[in-house]
Write a protein that holds these residues in place. Sequence first.
Motif, PDB file in Angstrom:
ATOM      1  N   ASP A 282       0.804  -1.229   0.000  1.00 43.84           N
ATOM      2  CA  ASP A 282       0.000   0.000   0.000  1.00 43.84           C
ATOM      3  C   ASP A 282       0.836   1.278   0.000  1.00 43.84           C
ATOM      4  O   ASP A 282       0.321   2.350   0.347  1.00 43.84           O
ATOM      5  CB  ASP A 282      -0.924   0.014   1.230  1.00 43.84           C
TER       6      ASP A 282
ATOM      7  N   TYR B  59       0.934   6.798   0.899  1.00 44.07           N
ATOM      8  CA  TYR B  59       0.081   5.666   1.289  1.00 44.07           C
ATOM      9  C   TYR B  59      -1.117   5.626   0.348  1.00 44.07           C
ATOM     10  O   TYR B  59      -1.778   6.634   0.132  1.00 44.07           O
ATOM     11  CB  TYR B  59      -0.382   5.840   2.737  1.00 44.07           C
ATOM     12  N   ILE B  60      -1.396   4.454  -0.226  1.00 40.12           N
ATOM     13  CA  ILE B  60      -2.487   4.318  -1.199  1.00 40.12           C
ATOM     14  C   ILE B  60      -3.458   3.199  -0.803  1.00 40.12           C
ATOM     15  O   ILE B  60      -4.187   2.670  -1.650  1.00 40.12           O
ATOM     16  CB  ILE B  60      -1.931   4.049  -2.613  1.00 40.12           C
TER      17      ILE B  60
ATOM     18  N   GLU C  19      -6.526   1.359   1.812  1.00 35.70           N
ATOM     19  CA  GLU C  19      -7.964   1.595   1.967  1.00 35.70           C
ATOM     20  C   GLU C  19      -8.308   2.465   3.168  1.00 35.70           C
ATOM     21  O   GLU C  19      -9.381   3.102   3.196  1.00 35.70           O
ATOM     22  CB  GLU C  19      -8.700   0.259   2.075  1.00 35.70           C
TER      23      GLU C  19
ATOM     24  N   ASP D 190      -8.161   5.646   5.880  1.00 33.78           N
ATOM     25  CA  ASP D 190      -7.992   7.089   5.696  1.00 33.78           C
ATOM     26  C   ASP D 190      -6.572   7.532   6.009  1.00 33.78           C
ATOM     27  O   ASP D 190      -6.053   8.472   5.377  1.00 33.78           O
ATOM     28  CB  ASP D 190      -8.982   7.863   6.583  1.00 33.78           C
ATOM     29  N   GLU D 191      -5.961   6.877   6.979  1.00 34.50           N
ATOM     30  CA  GLU D 191      -4.569   7.169   7.314  1.00 34.50           C
ATOM     31  C   GLU D 191      -3.942   5.967   7.995  1.00 34.50           C
ATOM     32  O   GLU D 191      -4.649   5.063   8.478  1.00 34.50           O
ATOM     33  CB  GLU D 191      -4.447   8.411   8.202  1.00 34.50           C
TER      34      GLU D 191
ATOM     35  N   THR E 243      -1.637  10.291   5.552  1.00 37.68           N
ATOM     36  CA  THR E 243      -3.005  10.344   5.046  1.00 37.68           C
ATOM     37  C   THR E 243      -3.047   9.762   3.637  1.00 37.68           C
ATOM     38  O   THR E 243      -2.147  10.002   2.834  1.00 37.68           O
ATOM     39  CB  THR E 243      -3.517  11.795   5.031  1.00 37.68           C
ATOM     40  N   ARG E 244      -4.065   9.011   3.370  1.00 40.77           N
ATOM     41  CA  ARG E 244      -4.169   8.333   2.075  1.00 40.77           C
ATOM     42  C   ARG E 244      -4.074   9.320   0.920  1.00 40.77           C
ATOM     43  O   ARG E 244      -4.742  10.353   0.906  1.00 40.77           O
ATOM     44  CB  ARG E 244      -5.503   7.560   1.995  1.00 40.77           C
ATOM     45  N   GLU E 245      -3.208   8.998  -0.026  1.00 39.67           N
ATOM     46  CA  GLU E 245      -2.988   9.759  -1.258  1.00 39.67           C
ATOM     47  C   GLU E 245      -2.473  11.190  -1.020  1.00 39.67           C
ATOM     48  O   GLU E 245      -2.630  12.069  -1.861  1.00 39.67           O
ATOM     49  CB  GLU E 245      -4.258   9.793  -2.118  1.00 39.67           C
TER      50      GLU E 245
END
Length: 221
Positions: A84, A110-111, A113, A115-116, A153-155
């Motif tokens: 990820d 981070y990619i 699922e 949120d963080e 945090t994601r993306e």
Amino acid sequence: MFEYYLLFSLYELFHGTINTYNIKKSNLEVECIRKYALQPLTILLIFLAGCGSSDPFDVNESVDSSELADQEITQTNDETTQDDFIFRLSSEKEQYESGEEVELYGEIEYIGEEDEVTISHAETPFRFSIKEEMRGYEIGYAVSEIGMSRSLTREEPYQEKYEKNAVSGLADSPEGHEAFVEAFLDHDGFPVGYYVVNGAASFAVDGERYEIEGEVDFKVE
């Protein structure tokens, strides 16, 4: 620069003293003072000015410019995905001038699922191992092994810029390596050469270790 200010101050002091002396003494006496006091000081100022304009990296002389020109740059950006996470390593340019700041960046994204996610790492999650290939000199990257953590945090990529760091004085270092590293640390930029950077993001998530690597190269002429 302090030496220049000091010498110019001495020059002005001597000059002012001679002008004052000129009021009281004959022209012949004044000319003698000018000859034996001011001339050596003037020569010293010219010598220091010439030294100040020289290349600060004496180690540059050990690189063949024609061989350096033949070195081809492979890539200035690299991206590696593991589970990820994406690790990116980049150099702002293919070629820099001697003394110019070299801009290297490490980035992790981070990619997954969630949120963080929280990662654990040393002083920094990034490592920059650099080697000057023409001399065969490695520039180690010292990192304090203190335990730290941060949330990703994601993306939303997290990026750090490379800061000069090196290890010298190792027992098995090749001849000239220590002088090279000292020059590298004492002056801005990098010495002339062809550099390969092996970078990595090193961290852990819930006890699982990650070591995601990338590689870029650049020249300094």
